[in-house]
Each structure stands twice: as C-alpha cells, then as structure tokens.
Scaffold this active site. Structure first.
Site, PDB file in Angstrom:
ATOM      1  N   ALA A   1       0.850  -1.188   0.000  1.00  0.00           N
ATOM      2  CA  ALA A   1       0.000   0.000   0.000  1.00  0.00           C
ATOM      3  C   ALA A   1       0.890   1.243   0.000  1.00  0.00           C
ATOM      4  O   ALA A   1       1.797   1.367   0.811  1.00  0.00           O
ATOM      5  CB  ALA A   1      -0.913  -0.004   1.219  1.00  0.00           C
TER       6      ALA A   1
ATOM      7  N   GLY B   1       3.988  -8.884   5.916  1.00  0.00           N
ATOM      8  CA  GLY B   1       4.243  -8.073   7.101  1.00  0.00           C
ATOM      9  C   GLY B   1       3.835  -6.642   6.836  1.00  0.00           C
ATOM     10  O   GLY B   1       3.866  -6.176   5.694  1.00  0.00           O
ATOM     11  N   GLY B   2       3.410  -5.943   7.874  1.00  0.00           N
ATOM     12  CA  GLY B   2       3.020  -4.543   7.711  1.00  0.00           C
ATOM     13  C   GLY B   2       1.986  -4.391   6.618  1.00  0.00           C
ATOM     14  O   GLY B   2       0.946  -5.041   6.629  1.00  0.00           O
ATOM     15  N   GLU B   3       2.279  -3.520   5.655  1.00  0.00           N
ATOM     16  CA  GLU B   3       1.379  -3.289   4.532  1.00  0.00           C
ATOM     17  C   GLU B   3       1.844  -4.016   3.276  1.00  0.00           C
ATOM     18  O   GLU B   3       1.466  -3.660   2.169  1.00  0.00           O
ATOM     19  CB  GLU B   3       1.222  -1.788   4.265  1.00  0.00           C
ATOM     20  CG  GLU B   3       2.437  -1.115   3.690  1.00  0.00           C
ATOM     21  CD  GLU B   3       3.481  -0.665   4.705  1.00  0.00           C
ATOM     22  OE1 GLU B   3       4.348   0.127   4.326  1.00  0.00           O
ATOM     23  OE2 GLU B   3       3.442  -1.100   5.881  1.00  0.00           O
ATOM     24  N   GLU B   4       2.655  -5.048   3.444  1.00  0.00           N
ATOM     25  CA  GLU B   4       3.224  -5.775   2.312  1.00  0.00           C
ATOM     26  C   GLU B   4       2.620  -7.175   2.202  1.00  0.00           C
ATOM     27  O   GLU B   4       2.523  -7.897   3.193  1.00  0.00           O
ATOM     28  CB  GLU B   4       4.747  -5.868   2.470  1.00  0.00           C
ATOM     29  CG  GLU B   4       5.449  -6.367   1.246  1.00  0.00           C
ATOM     30  CD  GLU B   4       6.958  -6.283   1.396  1.00  0.00           C
ATOM     31  OE1 GLU B   4       7.564  -5.419   0.742  1.00  0.00           O
ATOM     32  OE2 GLU B   4       7.510  -7.089   2.163  1.00  0.00           O
TER      33      GLU B   4
END
Length: 137
Positions: free
Chosen positions: A12, A52-55
């Site tokens: 994102a 992970g995170g926005e990935e």
C-alpha cells in the site's frame, strides 16, 4: 517439463501517512480493503499472503511475465477504483507492485522474493501506483 512461476509483492502506497493522519483502525480498514479487492482479481490458483506490515505476496503458478504483468495491471486498476469507508472517512489508495519470475538460478523462495522486492522498490522509485519488473538473464 518447465513450469513458469511468478511472484508479486504488493505494498500500500504511503501507508504510514494513512495511519498517522486517520489512525491505525483506519489503516487496518485499508488493509482489509486491499485484501478484499485482491480477492476479486486474483485467480483461485493464486496464493495470497501477508508478508508483514502493509506488504503482501502473491504466488502465481503457471504464469509467465506477460500474464503476471496483465494481472498486476488489473490489480492496480481495481485498487484505484476502490473506496475504503471507516469511521466517517472515505479513502482511496494505491499500491505498488513488484513482479519477479522464477529463474533456473533461483535456489530458494528467498531469492525469488529478493528479486520481487527489488522490482517493488523500482516501482516506488518511479512514482508508485505502478508495476515494477526487473529483467534478469
């Protein structure tokens, strides 16, 4: 027999700004929208997972570079056209996508993921909201 395989890494764009401006709950809503929108574009044979995170990563079996790039373009369009509604906010967001093709010298999934990450960094460096593909010999 040779099987083609592509890997996409999707991130994102400017996600930290969403969290900072609208809060983490809205950021989570954006991620849920990203997942739901991806599900409308991806094929039943594609494997979608959060890295992970926005990935996020997508394994595309039996897919060559042309097919992966076409699917990536459809994902970009779908994300641009989607609105996330949360806590009174209506947000649009984009994604950047890195694409890598499995090559004979790839000895591990980590090697393929590394190349997809490099392609993602290329997409982000070229302005985000786009696909990156790094040609390898």
């Amino acid at each position: 027999m040779s099987t083609q395989l592509a890997l996409m890494v999707i991130e994102a764009d400017h996600f930290k700004l969403v969290n900072d401006r609208y809060g983490h709950a809205t950021g989570d809503a954006v991620l849920r929208t990203l997942v739901a929108t991806s599900a409308t574009v991806l094929r039943a044979t594609d494997l979608f997972a959060r890295l992970g995170g926005e990935e996020f990563g997508v394994i595309l079996p039996d897919t060559g570079a042309e097919g992966a790039m076409g699917l990536g373009e459809r994902l970009l369009t779908a994300m641009r056209e989607t609105v996330t509604e949360h806590d009174g906010y209506k947000l649009r967001f984009t994604v950047s996508i890195g694409v890598a093709m499995l090559e004979p010298d790839d000895t591990s999934l980590e090697a393929l993921l590394h190349h997809a990450d490099l392609a993602l960094y290329k997409a982000k460096a070229e302005g985000r909201d786009r696909l990156g593909l790094i040609a390898r010999p």
